[in-house]
Design a protein around this motif. Structure first.
Motif, PDB file in Angstrom:
ATOM      1  N   THR A  27      38.520  42.563  41.334  1.00 38.38           N
ATOM      2  CA  THR A  27      39.529  42.560  40.278  1.00 38.38           C
ATOM      3  C   THR A  27      38.937  42.956  38.942  1.00 38.38           C
ATOM      4  O   THR A  27      39.501  43.761  38.208  1.00 38.38           O
ATOM      5  CB  THR A  27      40.184  41.171  40.168  1.00 38.38           C
ATOM      6  OG1 THR A  27      40.688  40.781  41.444  1.00 38.38           O
ATOM      7  CG2 THR A  27      41.331  41.188  39.164  1.00 38.38           C
ATOM      8  N   HIS A  28      37.755  42.394  38.625  1.00 39.61           N
ATOM      9  CA  HIS A  28      37.141  42.681  37.332  1.00 39.61           C
ATOM     10  C   HIS A  28      36.734  44.140  37.213  1.00 39.61           C
ATOM     11  O   HIS A  28      36.904  44.754  36.166  1.00 39.61           O
ATOM     12  CB  HIS A  28      35.920  41.789  37.120  1.00 39.61           C
ATOM     13  CG  HIS A  28      35.243  42.014  35.806  1.00 39.61           C
ATOM     14  ND1 HIS A  28      35.836  41.685  34.602  1.00 39.61           N
ATOM     15  CD2 HIS A  28      34.055  42.571  35.496  1.00 39.61           C
ATOM     16  CE1 HIS A  28      35.018  42.021  33.616  1.00 39.61           C
ATOM     17  NE2 HIS A  28      33.940  42.559  34.134  1.00 39.61           N
ATOM     18  N   THR A  29      36.197  44.718  38.285  1.00 42.95           N
ATOM     19  CA  THR A  29      35.769  46.115  38.204  1.00 42.95           C
ATOM     20  C   THR A  29      36.969  47.049  38.027  1.00 42.95           C
ATOM     21  O   THR A  29      36.870  48.048  37.322  1.00 42.95           O
ATOM     22  CB  THR A  29      34.964  46.534  39.453  1.00 42.95           C
ATOM     23  OG1 THR A  29      35.696  46.210  40.639  1.00 42.95           O
ATOM     24  CG2 THR A  29      33.632  45.841  39.492  1.00 42.95           C
ATOM     25  N   PHE A  30      38.101  46.718  38.636  1.00 41.10           N
ATOM     26  CA  PHE A  30      39.289  47.535  38.420  1.00 41.10           C
ATOM     27  C   PHE A  30      39.794  47.386  36.986  1.00 41.10           C
ATOM     28  O   PHE A  30      40.231  48.358  36.367  1.00 41.10           O
ATOM     29  CB  PHE A  30      40.388  47.161  39.419  1.00 41.10           C
ATOM     30  CG  PHE A  30      40.284  47.901  40.719  1.00 41.10           C
ATOM     31  CD1 PHE A  30      40.835  49.160  40.872  1.00 41.10           C
ATOM     32  CD2 PHE A  30      39.604  47.347  41.785  1.00 41.10           C
ATOM     33  CE1 PHE A  30      40.723  49.854  42.061  1.00 41.10           C
ATOM     34  CE2 PHE A  30      39.481  48.022  42.983  1.00 41.10           C
ATOM     35  CZ  PHE A  30      40.043  49.287  43.128  1.00 41.10           C
ATOM     36  N   ARG A  31      39.714  46.178  36.456  1.00 40.64           N
ATOM     37  CA  ARG A  31      40.097  45.975  35.058  1.00 40.64           C
ATOM     38  C   ARG A  31      39.178  46.754  34.129  1.00 40.64           C
ATOM     39  O   ARG A  31      39.575  47.157  33.031  1.00 40.64           O
ATOM     40  CB  ARG A  31      40.029  44.480  34.694  1.00 40.64           C
ATOM     41  CG  ARG A  31      41.206  43.646  35.204  1.00 40.64           C
ATOM     42  CD  ARG A  31      40.975  42.181  34.885  1.00 40.64           C
ATOM     43  NE  ARG A  31      42.106  41.381  35.296  1.00 40.64           N
ATOM     44  CZ  ARG A  31      43.088  41.013  34.490  1.00 40.64           C
ATOM     45  NH1 ARG A  31      43.084  41.384  33.232  1.00 40.64           N
ATOM     46  NH2 ARG A  31      44.084  40.266  34.937  1.00 40.64           N
ATOM     47  N   GLY A  72      37.582  52.731  42.523  1.00 47.21           N
ATOM     48  CA  GLY A  72      37.380  52.373  43.915  1.00 47.21           C
ATOM     49  C   GLY A  72      36.295  51.340  44.106  1.00 47.21           C
ATOM     50  O   GLY A  72      35.441  51.143  43.241  1.00 47.21           O
ATOM     51  N   TYR A  73      36.330  50.665  45.253  1.00 50.74           N
ATOM     52  CA  TYR A  73      35.392  49.590  45.560  1.00 50.74           C
ATOM     53  C   TYR A  73      35.111  49.636  47.055  1.00 50.74           C
ATOM     54  O   TYR A  73      36.007  49.425  47.872  1.00 50.74           O
ATOM     55  CB  TYR A  73      36.037  48.247  45.189  1.00 50.74           C
ATOM     56  CG  TYR A  73      35.098  47.069  45.087  1.00 50.74           C
ATOM     57  CD1 TYR A  73      34.648  46.632  43.843  1.00 50.74           C
ATOM     58  CD2 TYR A  73      34.701  46.363  46.217  1.00 50.74           C
ATOM     59  CE1 TYR A  73      33.803  45.524  43.741  1.00 50.74           C
ATOM     60  CE2 TYR A  73      33.866  45.261  46.122  1.00 50.74           C
ATOM     61  CZ  TYR A  73      33.424  44.842  44.873  1.00 50.74           C
ATOM     62  OH  TYR A  73      32.596  43.744  44.761  1.00 50.74           O
ATOM     63  N   VAL A  92      47.402  43.920  37.976  1.00 39.97           N
ATOM     64  CA  VAL A  92      46.210  43.271  38.512  1.00 39.97           C
ATOM     65  C   VAL A  92      46.414  41.766  38.519  1.00 39.97           C
ATOM     66  O   VAL A  92      46.874  41.195  37.534  1.00 39.97           O
ATOM     67  CB  VAL A  92      44.971  43.614  37.655  1.00 39.97           C
ATOM     68  CG1 VAL A  92      43.746  42.892  38.192  1.00 39.97           C
ATOM     69  CG2 VAL A  92      44.753  45.108  37.649  1.00 39.97           C
ATOM     70  N   PRO A  93      46.109  41.078  39.620  1.00 36.28           N
ATOM     71  CA  PRO A  93      46.267  39.628  39.657  1.00 36.28           C
ATOM     72  C   PRO A  93      45.528  38.948  38.515  1.00 36.28           C
ATOM     73  O   PRO A  93      44.423  39.335  38.162  1.00 36.28           O
ATOM     74  CB  PRO A  93      45.647  39.247  41.018  1.00 36.28           C
ATOM     75  CG  PRO A  93      45.761  40.488  41.837  1.00 36.28           C
ATOM     76  CD  PRO A  93      45.612  41.630  40.876  1.00 36.28           C
ATOM     77  N   GLU A  94      46.155  37.937  37.946  1.00 35.17           N
ATOM     78  CA  GLU A  94      45.574  37.267  36.787  1.00 35.17           C
ATOM     79  C   GLU A  94      44.513  36.241  37.172  1.00 35.17           C
ATOM     80  O   GLU A  94      43.730  35.827  36.354  1.00 35.17           O
ATOM     81  CB  GLU A  94      46.684  36.557  35.991  1.00 35.17           C
ATOM     82  CG  GLU A  94      47.597  37.508  35.240  1.00 35.17           C
ATOM     83  CD  GLU A  94      46.856  38.273  34.160  1.00 35.17           C
ATOM     84  OE1 GLU A  94      45.864  37.755  33.626  1.00 35.17           O
ATOM     85  OE2 GLU A  94      47.272  39.390  33.844  1.00 35.17           O
ATOM     86  N   LYS A  95      44.516  35.809  38.415  1.00 37.16           N
ATOM     87  CA  LYS A  95      43.598  34.756  38.828  1.00 37.16           C
ATOM     88  C   LYS A  95      42.180  35.290  38.947  1.00 37.16           C
ATOM     89  O   LYS A  95      41.828  35.950  39.906  1.00 37.16           O
ATOM     90  CB  LYS A  95      44.040  34.160  40.167  1.00 37.16           C
ATOM     91  CG  LYS A  95      43.177  32.961  40.586  1.00 37.16           C
ATOM     92  CD  LYS A  95      43.652  32.400  41.906  1.00 37.16           C
ATOM     93  CE  LYS A  95      42.780  31.229  42.338  1.00 37.16           C
ATOM     94  NZ  LYS A  95      43.190  30.657  43.628  1.00 37.16           N
ATOM     95  N   LEU A  96      41.374  35.007  37.954  1.00 36.73           N
ATOM     96  CA  LEU A  96      39.972  35.409  37.968  1.00 36.73           C
ATOM     97  C   LEU A  96      39.107  34.166  37.821  1.00 36.73           C
ATOM     98  O   LEU A  96      39.427  33.263  37.057  1.00 36.73           O
ATOM     99  CB  LEU A  96      39.675  36.370  36.818  1.00 36.73           C
ATOM    100  CG  LEU A  96      40.292  37.765  36.877  1.00 36.73           C
ATOM    101  CD1 LEU A  96      39.951  38.517  35.618  1.00 36.73           C
ATOM    102  CD2 LEU A  96      39.801  38.533  38.080  1.00 36.73           C
ATOM    103  N   GLY A  97      38.008  34.126  38.539  1.00 36.32           N
ATOM    104  CA  GLY A  97      37.114  32.998  38.410  1.00 36.32           C
ATOM    105  C   GLY A  97      36.275  33.115  37.157  1.00 36.32           C
ATOM    106  O   GLY A  97      36.204  34.166  36.534  1.00 36.32           O
ATOM    107  N   GLU A  98      35.618  31.993  36.800  1.00 34.74           N
ATOM    108  CA  GLU A  98      34.674  32.074  35.701  1.00 34.74           C
ATOM    109  C   GLU A  98      33.594  33.072  36.084  1.00 34.74           C
ATOM    110  O   GLU A  98      33.242  33.188  37.249  1.00 34.74           O
ATOM    111  CB  GLU A  98      34.026  30.705  35.458  1.00 34.74           C
ATOM    112  CG  GLU A  98      34.990  29.645  34.963  1.00 34.74           C
ATOM    113  CD  GLU A  98      34.270  28.333  34.715  1.00 34.74           C
ATOM    114  OE1 GLU A  98      33.038  28.284  34.925  1.00 34.74           O
ATOM    115  OE2 GLU A  98      34.914  27.370  34.331  1.00 34.74           O
TER     116      GLU A  98
END
Length: 216
Positions: free
Chosen positions: A91-95, A100-101, A143-149
């Motif tokens: 998620t973070h890399t797309f943000r 691509g991943y 993009v989903p908002e749920k991101l971990g610390e």
């Protein structure tokens, strides 16, 4: 299409270069060993696609280089190549601007497919990682908002500074790397420690390694 490969292992760069150069419509025009070198190669060579590892110790990681490169060269398509299958990293890399991943243990033909897709402007996620959230990312939905610390807590600049502090760089060194003032670095460091409820550098190093923001 012109491609730059960024990976901290020379044997990996060589292997992928051979695979890619075997394709009639692809050419590896340069390689880099970390994020900072990748930035310079992209600036110098103007590739169509940057294939970049997520973790490249002890240099700048792809996790942070992707954002810096995308901001400076938005037309470059970035494909992240990694062993990490954590959703928060995807998620973070797309943000950060990656298109691509793909996992490092994917078949050769899947890597070539991924390069073609991101070159054509499509998003790509390794099929092994697909779930409902990844489907949304793949289809250019929100993009989903749920991101971990620390991704949900720290700003982009703080995410750049944290691993540099953990690696032992001084304020002046970090300021020169990021083209900011020493006072700015000091302010960001204070906010990082406060947000993460840390009080010492060893605690910061332990946190950064636990979250895979650095490794040795």
């Amino acid at each position: 299409m012109k491609i730059v490969i960024a990976d901290d292992h020379a044997v990996v760069r060589t292997g992928f270069s051979m695979l890619i150069n075997y394709q009639p419509d692809m050419e590896v025009v340069g390689t880099a060993a970390d994020g900072r070198q990748a930035f310079e190669k992209v600036k110098e060579l103007g590739p169509d696609v940057l294939l970049m590892d997520l973790s490249m110790p002890p240099g700048e990681s792809g996790l942070f280089a992707a954002s810096r490169i995308h901001d400076a060269f938005p037309d470059i398509k970035i494909l992240i190549l990694t062993m990490y299958d954590d959703e928060e990293y995807i998620t973070h890399t797309f943000r950060s601007g990656a298109k691509g991943y793909i996992l490092k243990n994917s078949p050769d033909e899947e890597l070539i497919k991924a390069i073609r897709k991101v070159h054509d402007g499509e998003r790509y996620i390794d099929p092994v990682l697909m779930d409902e959230n990844m489907e949304k990312l793949l289809n250019d939905e929100e993009v989903p908002e749920k991101l971990g610390e620390p991704f949900s807590i720290l700003t982009k600049r703080e995410l750049e500074i944290l691993p540099l502090v953990a690696k032992g760089y001084g304020n002046k060194d970090i300021a020169e790397m990021l083209f900011v003032s020493v006072k700015t670095v000091e302010a960001h460091k204070a906010r990082i420690m406060e947000k993460l409820n840390l009080s010492t550098r060893p605690e910061l190093v332990e946190y950064a390694m636990k979250k895979k923001l650095i490794d040795f």
